[in-house]
Design a protein around this motif. Structure first.
Motif, PDB file in Angstrom:
ATOM      1  N   VAL A 191       0.870  -1.183   0.000  1.00  0.00           N
ATOM      2  CA  VAL A 191       0.000   0.000   0.000  1.00  0.00           C
ATOM      3  C   VAL A 191       0.896   1.218   0.000  1.00  0.00           C
ATOM      4  CG1 VAL A 191      -1.995  -1.051   1.115  1.00  0.00           C
ATOM      5  CG2 VAL A 191      -0.216  -0.068   2.511  1.00  0.00           C
ATOM      6  N   ARG A 192       0.452   2.258  -0.698  1.00  0.00           N
ATOM      7  CA  ARG A 192       1.304   3.441  -0.836  1.00  0.00           C
ATOM      8  C   ARG A 192       0.457   4.697  -0.646  1.00  0.00           C
ATOM      9  NH1 ARG A 192       3.574   6.728  -4.696  1.00  0.00           N
ATOM     10  NH2 ARG A 192       5.614   7.397  -3.981  1.00  0.00           N
ATOM     11  N   ASN A 193       1.027   5.650   0.063  1.00  0.00           N
ATOM     12  CA  ASN A 193       0.342   6.944   0.232  1.00  0.00           C
ATOM     13  C   ASN A 193      -1.037   6.816   0.858  1.00  0.00           C
ATOM     14  OD1 ASN A 193       1.783   9.322  -0.515  1.00  0.00           O
ATOM     15  ND2 ASN A 193       1.925   8.467  -2.575  1.00  0.00           N
ATOM     16  N   ILE A 194      -1.155   5.991   1.902  1.00  0.00           N
ATOM     17  CA  ILE A 194      -2.454   5.782   2.556  1.00  0.00           C
ATOM     18  C   ILE A 194      -3.019   7.118   3.036  1.00  0.00           C
ATOM     19  CG2 ILE A 194      -3.669   4.575   4.418  1.00  0.00           C
ATOM     20  CD1 ILE A 194      -0.997   2.848   4.620  1.00  0.00           C
ATOM     21  N   GLY A 195      -4.293   7.346   2.728  1.00  0.00           N
ATOM     22  CA  GLY A 195      -4.966   8.554   3.211  1.00  0.00           C
ATOM     23  C   GLY A 195      -4.561   9.825   2.492  1.00  0.00           C
ATOM     24  N   ARG A 196      -3.780   9.674   1.445  1.00  0.00           N
ATOM     25  CA  ARG A 196      -3.329  10.868   0.713  1.00  0.00           C
ATOM     26  C   ARG A 196      -3.843  10.784  -0.713  1.00  0.00           C
ATOM     27  NH1 ARG A 196       2.647  10.801   3.654  1.00  0.00           N
ATOM     28  NH2 ARG A 196       1.716  10.517   5.697  1.00  0.00           N
ATOM     29  N   THR A 197      -3.637  11.824  -1.487  1.00  0.00           N
ATOM     30  CA  THR A 197      -4.295  11.901  -2.804  1.00  0.00           C
ATOM     31  C   THR A 197      -3.885  10.756  -3.732  1.00  0.00           C
ATOM     32  OG1 THR A 197      -2.692  13.626  -3.214  1.00  0.00           O
ATOM     33  CG2 THR A 197      -4.988  14.301  -3.044  1.00  0.00           C
ATOM     34  N   GLU A 198      -2.637  10.296  -3.635  1.00  0.00           N
ATOM     35  CA  GLU A 198      -2.200   9.251  -4.573  1.00  0.00           C
ATOM     36  C   GLU A 198      -2.250   7.858  -3.967  1.00  0.00           C
ATOM     37  OE1 GLU A 198       1.585  10.769  -5.965  1.00  0.00           O
ATOM     38  OE2 GLU A 198       0.556  12.686  -6.139  1.00  0.00           O
ATOM     39  N   GLU A 199      -3.212   7.620  -3.060  1.00  0.00           N
ATOM     40  CA  GLU A 199      -3.326   6.318  -2.393  1.00  0.00           C
ATOM     41  C   GLU A 199      -3.507   5.174  -3.401  1.00  0.00           C
ATOM     42  OE1 GLU A 199      -5.945   5.751   1.275  1.00  0.00           O
ATOM     43  OE2 GLU A 199      -7.231   5.043  -0.341  1.00  0.00           O
ATOM     44  N   THR A 200      -2.667   4.129  -3.292  1.00  0.00           N
ATOM     45  CA  THR A 200      -2.808   2.953  -4.153  1.00  0.00           C
ATOM     46  C   THR A 200      -2.494   1.698  -3.356  1.00  0.00           C
ATOM     47  OG1 THR A 200      -0.489   3.128  -4.829  1.00  0.00           O
ATOM     48  CG2 THR A 200      -2.119   4.031  -6.352  1.00  0.00           C
ATOM     49  N   TYR A 201      -3.001   0.552  -3.826  1.00  0.00           N
ATOM     50  CA  TYR A 201      -2.549  -0.717  -3.264  1.00  0.00           C
ATOM     51  C   TYR A 201      -2.498  -1.772  -4.352  1.00  0.00           C
ATOM     52  CZ  TYR A 201      -7.345  -2.625  -3.020  1.00  0.00           C
ATOM     53  OH  TYR A 201      -8.600  -3.094  -3.312  1.00  0.00           O
ATOM     54  N   ALA A 202      -1.715  -2.813  -4.112  1.00  0.00           N
ATOM     55  CA  ALA A 202      -1.597  -3.902  -5.080  1.00  0.00           C
ATOM     56  C   ALA A 202      -1.391  -5.202  -4.324  1.00  0.00           C
ATOM     57  CB  ALA A 202      -0.412  -3.649  -6.004  1.00  0.00           C
ATOM     58  N   LEU A 203      -2.045  -6.266  -4.809  1.00  0.00           N
ATOM     59  CA  LEU A 203      -1.822  -7.602  -4.251  1.00  0.00           C
ATOM     60  C   LEU A 203      -0.740  -8.294  -5.067  1.00  0.00           C
ATOM     61  CD1 LEU A 203      -5.528  -8.757  -3.742  1.00  0.00           C
ATOM     62  CD2 LEU A 203      -3.993  -7.672  -2.092  1.00  0.00           C
ATOM     63  N   THR A 204       0.055  -9.116  -4.406  1.00  0.00           N
ATOM     64  CA  THR A 204       1.115  -9.824  -5.116  1.00  0.00           C
ATOM     65  C   THR A 204       1.457 -11.100  -4.348  1.00  0.00           C
ATOM     66  OG1 THR A 204       3.329  -9.558  -6.074  1.00  0.00           O
ATOM     67  CG2 THR A 204       2.931  -8.421  -3.995  1.00  0.00           C
ATOM     68  N   THR A 205       2.596 -11.710  -4.684  1.00  0.00           N
ATOM     69  CA  THR A 205       3.056 -12.897  -3.946  1.00  0.00           C
ATOM     70  C   THR A 205       4.466 -12.599  -3.425  1.00  0.00           C
ATOM     71  OG1 THR A 205       4.084 -13.823  -5.900  1.00  0.00           O
ATOM     72  CG2 THR A 205       1.791 -14.486  -5.450  1.00  0.00           C
ATOM     73  N   LEU A 206       4.910 -13.430  -2.494  1.00  0.00           N
ATOM     74  CA  LEU A 206       6.239 -13.195  -1.914  1.00  0.00           C
ATOM     75  C   LEU A 206       7.326 -13.303  -2.988  1.00  0.00           C
ATOM     76  CD1 LEU A 206       7.849 -12.624   0.628  1.00  0.00           C
ATOM     77  CD2 LEU A 206       7.855 -15.084   1.114  1.00  0.00           C
ATOM     78  N   GLY A 207       7.152 -14.260  -3.905  1.00  0.00           N
ATOM     79  CA  GLY A 207       8.140 -14.411  -4.971  1.00  0.00           C
ATOM     80  C   GLY A 207       8.226 -13.170  -5.842  1.00  0.00           C
ATOM     81  N   ALA A 208       7.066 -12.569  -6.140  1.00  0.00           N
ATOM     82  CA  ALA A 208       7.040 -11.385  -7.007  1.00  0.00           C
ATOM     83  C   ALA A 208       7.394 -10.112  -6.248  1.00  0.00           C
ATOM     84  CB  ALA A 208       5.654 -11.239  -7.644  1.00  0.00           C
ATOM     85  N   LEU A 209       7.191 -10.126  -4.939  1.00  0.00           N
ATOM     86  CA  LEU A 209       7.478  -8.938  -4.121  1.00  0.00           C
ATOM     87  C   LEU A 209       8.957  -8.546  -4.191  1.00  0.00           C
ATOM     88  CD1 LEU A 209       6.143  -7.006  -2.027  1.00  0.00           C
ATOM     89  CD2 LEU A 209       6.785  -8.649  -0.252  1.00  0.00           C
ATOM     90  N   ARG A 210       9.828  -9.577  -4.356  1.00  0.00           N
ATOM     91  CA  ARG A 210      11.288  -9.349  -4.406  1.00  0.00           C
ATOM     92  C   ARG A 210      11.671  -8.206  -5.335  1.00  0.00           C
ATOM     93  NH1 ARG A 210      14.651 -12.280  -6.902  1.00  0.00           N
ATOM     94  NH2 ARG A 210      16.441 -12.118  -5.537  1.00  0.00           N
ATOM     95  N   THR A 211      10.979  -8.121  -6.460  1.00  0.00           N
ATOM     96  CA  THR A 211      11.411  -7.163  -7.478  1.00  0.00           C
ATOM     97  C   THR A 211      10.466  -5.972  -7.602  1.00  0.00           C
ATOM     98  OG1 THR A 211      10.338  -8.600  -9.081  1.00  0.00           O
ATOM     99  CG2 THR A 211      12.716  -8.832  -8.854  1.00  0.00           C
ATOM    100  N   ARG A 212       9.533  -5.830  -6.667  1.00  0.00           N
ATOM    101  CA  ARG A 212       8.620  -4.683  -6.739  1.00  0.00           C
ATOM    102  C   ARG A 212       9.333  -3.404  -6.307  1.00  0.00           C
ATOM    103  NH1 ARG A 212       3.011  -5.926  -8.004  1.00  0.00           N
ATOM    104  NH2 ARG A 212       2.663  -3.735  -7.537  1.00  0.00           N
ATOM    105  N   GLN A 213       8.971  -2.316  -6.970  1.00  0.00           N
ATOM    106  CA  GLN A 213       9.503  -1.001  -6.601  1.00  0.00           C
ATOM    107  C   GLN A 213       8.778  -0.509  -5.356  1.00  0.00           C
ATOM    108  OE1 GLN A 213      11.951   0.967  -7.947  1.00  0.00           O
ATOM    109  NE2 GLN A 213      12.450  -0.890  -9.098  1.00  0.00           N
ATOM    110  N   VAL A 214       9.506  -0.120  -4.358  1.00  0.00           N
ATOM    111  CA  VAL A 214       8.898   0.453  -3.153  1.00  0.00           C
ATOM    112  C   VAL A 214       9.682   1.697  -2.755  1.00  0.00           C
ATOM    113  CG1 VAL A 214       7.924  -1.669  -2.188  1.00  0.00           C
ATOM    114  CG2 VAL A 214      10.295  -1.071  -1.687  1.00  0.00           C
TER     115      VAL A 214
END
Ligand code: SAH
Length: 243
Positions: A191-214
């Motif tokens: 989840v990103r920017n909770i409660g703010r204008t650009e709030e977003t979330y995405a579901l994924t898996t642990l294997g795919a999380l490795r390469t996610r941009q955070v």
């Protein structure tokens, strides 16, 4: 009596701020905090005096707030979310013997784990642990030890500070440690920017999380063995039987 209120403002939007937080800030002569959080508050409290500091100025900021309170001003020191969770509350108490006339009061706020969980569904419906990947004040060895311990205990995990400018690969390193114990298809979310204008979330898996941009405004959720995706939401069952 001299008072310093240490106030959690929640994720950043007005509706997730408690009444106690609002009252503390309305009653304050001065509001101290990390400058980006004060930008969120200024439009809501336009007539207040704000003292902002940068990220590495925490000790000076707490001393300045305690010092002004010791002079007789009503002072609020704000943290995002809750001030007791990777916030300023413990540091204020540690410094407080230098300011014996000041009474400290902590006002609780909705932490990112809780506001983020609500966006995702119910990922923390059973036992869970919160771990920060910031190694500024904690050794990476200890962070690794805690990651292994919570994975072995089958706790759902909420990760704060998954990255910063100087630590782009911490989430990848954390995932590699968790993947020694947990399966790559384990349900995860960001989840990103909770409660703010650009709030977003995405579901994924642990294997795919490795390469996610955070970045610094992301909170990561890792499910336990029973966590499922239901209707696009991340659900960790409490265990009730239902037909
Ligand atoms: N005291 C805060 C946490 C501060 S540590 C609280 O209780 O929420 C900073 C970390 O908190 C960030 O790196 C991110 O992981 C999380 N965080 C804080 N606010 C957030 C928000 N609005 N959206 C997503 N994550 C947030």
């Amino acid at each position: 009596m001299h008072r310093l209120m240490v106030v959690g403002i929640g994720p950043g939007n007005a509706v997730n701020m408690t009444e106690a937080c609002r009252n503390a800030l309305l009653g304050a002569d001065a509001i101290f905090g990390y400058t980006p959080y004060l930008q969120l508050l200024k439009p809501l409290f336009p007539h207040k005096t704000f003292f902002g500091t940068g990220m590495k100025g925490e000790v000076a900021r707490c001393r300045a707030a305690l010092g002004l309170a010791a002079e007789g001003k009503v002072v609020s020191l704000v943290s995002s979310g809750d001030a007791g969770i990777y916030g300023m509350a413990s540091l204020v108490y540690e410094l407080s013997p230098e300011f014996p006339s000041v009474t400290i009061e902590v006002v609780p706020g909705i932490t990112a784990a809780i506001s983020g969980a609500a966006l995702l569904g119910s990922p923390l419906g059973h036992d869970f642990a919160v771990i920060s990947l910031s190694d500024l004040l904690t050794s990476w060895d200890l962070i690794e030890k805690r990651l292994r311990a919570v994975a072995a205990g089958d706790l759902a995990i909420c990760i704060y500070n998954p990255a910063s400018h100087g630590r782009r690969d911490h989430l990848k390193r954390a995932c590699d440690i968790l993947l020694e114990i947990l399966p790559p298809d384990r349900v995860c979310a960001l989840v990103r920017n909770i409660g703010r204008t650009e709030e977003t979330y995405a579901l994924t898996t642990l294997g795919a999380l490795r390469t996610r941009q955070v970045d610094m405004l992301t909170t990561v959720f890792i499910g336990n063995a029973k966590t499922r995706v239901l209707n696009g939401k991340m659900i960790t069952p409490r265990g009730y039987r239902h037909a």
